[in-house]
Design an enzyme around this catalytic site. Structure first.
Site, PDB file in Angstrom:
ATOM      1  N   ARG A  88      18.691  75.719  90.971  1.00 36.84           N
ATOM      2  CA  ARG A  88      19.814  75.205  90.195  1.00 36.84           C
ATOM      3  C   ARG A  88      19.491  73.783  89.735  1.00 36.84           C
ATOM      4  O   ARG A  88      19.036  72.960  90.520  1.00 36.84           O
ATOM      5  CB  ARG A  88      21.078  75.188  91.057  1.00 36.84           C
ATOM      6  CG  ARG A  88      22.241  74.356  90.526  1.00 36.84           C
ATOM      7  CD  ARG A  88      22.957  75.062  89.391  1.00 36.84           C
ATOM      8  NE  ARG A  88      23.930  74.210  88.746  1.00 36.84           N
ATOM      9  CZ  ARG A  88      25.239  74.233  88.990  1.00 36.84           C
ATOM     10  NH1 ARG A  88      25.714  75.057  89.895  1.00 36.84           N
ATOM     11  NH2 ARG A  88      26.055  73.441  88.349  1.00 36.84           N
ATOM     12  N   ARG A  97      22.816  78.124  84.088  1.00 34.19           N
ATOM     13  CA  ARG A  97      22.320  77.877  85.445  1.00 34.19           C
ATOM     14  C   ARG A  97      21.862  79.164  86.107  1.00 34.19           C
ATOM     15  O   ARG A  97      22.408  80.231  85.838  1.00 34.19           O
ATOM     16  CB  ARG A  97      23.355  77.178  86.302  1.00 34.19           C
ATOM     17  CG  ARG A  97      24.664  77.907  86.412  1.00 34.19           C
ATOM     18  CD  ARG A  97      25.804  76.941  86.562  1.00 34.19           C
ATOM     19  NE  ARG A  97      26.509  76.954  85.307  1.00 34.19           N
ATOM     20  CZ  ARG A  97      27.763  76.669  85.147  1.00 34.19           C
ATOM     21  NH1 ARG A  97      28.486  76.301  86.153  1.00 34.19           N
ATOM     22  NH2 ARG A  97      28.344  76.729  83.989  1.00 34.19           N
ATOM     23  N   ASP A 100      25.452  79.327  90.490  1.00 37.20           N
ATOM     24  CA  ASP A 100      26.580  78.429  90.725  1.00 37.20           C
ATOM     25  C   ASP A 100      27.382  79.039  91.862  1.00 37.20           C
ATOM     26  O   ASP A 100      27.695  80.235  91.829  1.00 37.20           O
ATOM     27  CB  ASP A 100      27.439  78.327  89.461  1.00 37.20           C
ATOM     28  CG  ASP A 100      28.562  77.322  89.590  1.00 37.20           C
ATOM     29  OD1 ASP A 100      28.349  76.265  90.214  1.00 37.20           O
ATOM     30  OD2 ASP A 100      29.660  77.586  89.063  1.00 37.20           O
ATOM     31  N   ASP A 102      30.856  78.206  94.023  1.00 34.68           N
ATOM     32  CA  ASP A 102      32.046  77.367  94.158  1.00 34.68           C
ATOM     33  C   ASP A 102      32.886  77.835  95.332  1.00 34.68           C
ATOM     34  O   ASP A 102      33.058  79.043  95.538  1.00 34.68           O
ATOM     35  CB  ASP A 102      32.915  77.441  92.899  1.00 34.68           C
ATOM     36  CG  ASP A 102      32.299  76.742  91.706  1.00 34.68           C
ATOM     37  OD1 ASP A 102      31.596  75.735  91.894  1.00 34.68           O
ATOM     38  OD2 ASP A 102      32.532  77.197  90.572  1.00 34.68           O
TER      39      ASP A 102
END
Length: 178
Positions: A88, A97, A100, A102
């Site tokens: 990343r 990317r 990711d 989260d």
């Protein structure tokens, strides 16, 4: 050290490289630590990029539910280490990317800390998070509303498509894809 497990929901996305393989490997990497236990894995959906530069490849997105003894910032560092393992780079805000990850929710924690805001500040308006989450936790709520109901109201909901699992590279199907 925390000995109590806390349930957390993590959203994963990829729009560069072997997206599906990256997501599969990232799930394994995230739960490789004994402090993180996998509870559920959503199906993968394909979506257009939301925000960021125009012309990005489509994303593959999924959600996992885990329980962890890691404190919130420790979990964030672990997620970022997994992102880094998958190359990343953070050059363009909301840019393309390889991975990711989260943290969407961490137990009942509500925090506006700029390093880690939970619940995730934009999750309630992102069908690519809400819809997969609703498939693994139909009764889950965010901001007092069921995530499935939030998903259908999100601007990106019409762009969601199931991912058939065939190979791909940078959002373009490869041999064997229908």
């Amino acid at each position: 050290m925390n000995t109590q497990y806390t349930r957390a929901v993590l959203a994963l996305g990829s729009n560069l490289g072997e997206r599906n393989d990256t997501l599969s490997e990232a799930v394994a990497d995230l739960v490789d630590r004994p402090e993180v236990r996998l509870l559920a894995v959503s199906p993968v959906v394909q979506t257009k990029a939301v925000g960021g530069p125009a012309g990005q490849p489509d994303f593959l997105n999924m959600v996992i539910s885990v329980e962890t003894t890691l404190e919130p910032l420790e979990l964030l560092k672990h997620c970022q280490a997994v992102e880094n393992k998958h190359h990343r780079v953070r050059e363009v805000h909301w840019g393309p990317r390889t991975l990711d990850v989260d943290i969407i929710v961490y137990g009942d924690l509500q925090s506006s800390d700029p390093v880690l805001t939970v619940p995730h500040p934009r999750a309630a308006e992102r069908a690519f998070v809400l819809y997969p989450w609703s498939l693994i936790e139909p009764s889950a709520t965010l901001n007092g509303e069921r995530v499935g109901e939030l998903a259908v109201k999100a601007a990106d909901y019409p762009d969601l498509t199931p991912f058939d699992g065939f190979g791909d590279f940078d959002g373009v199907p490869t041999a064997g894809a229908v």
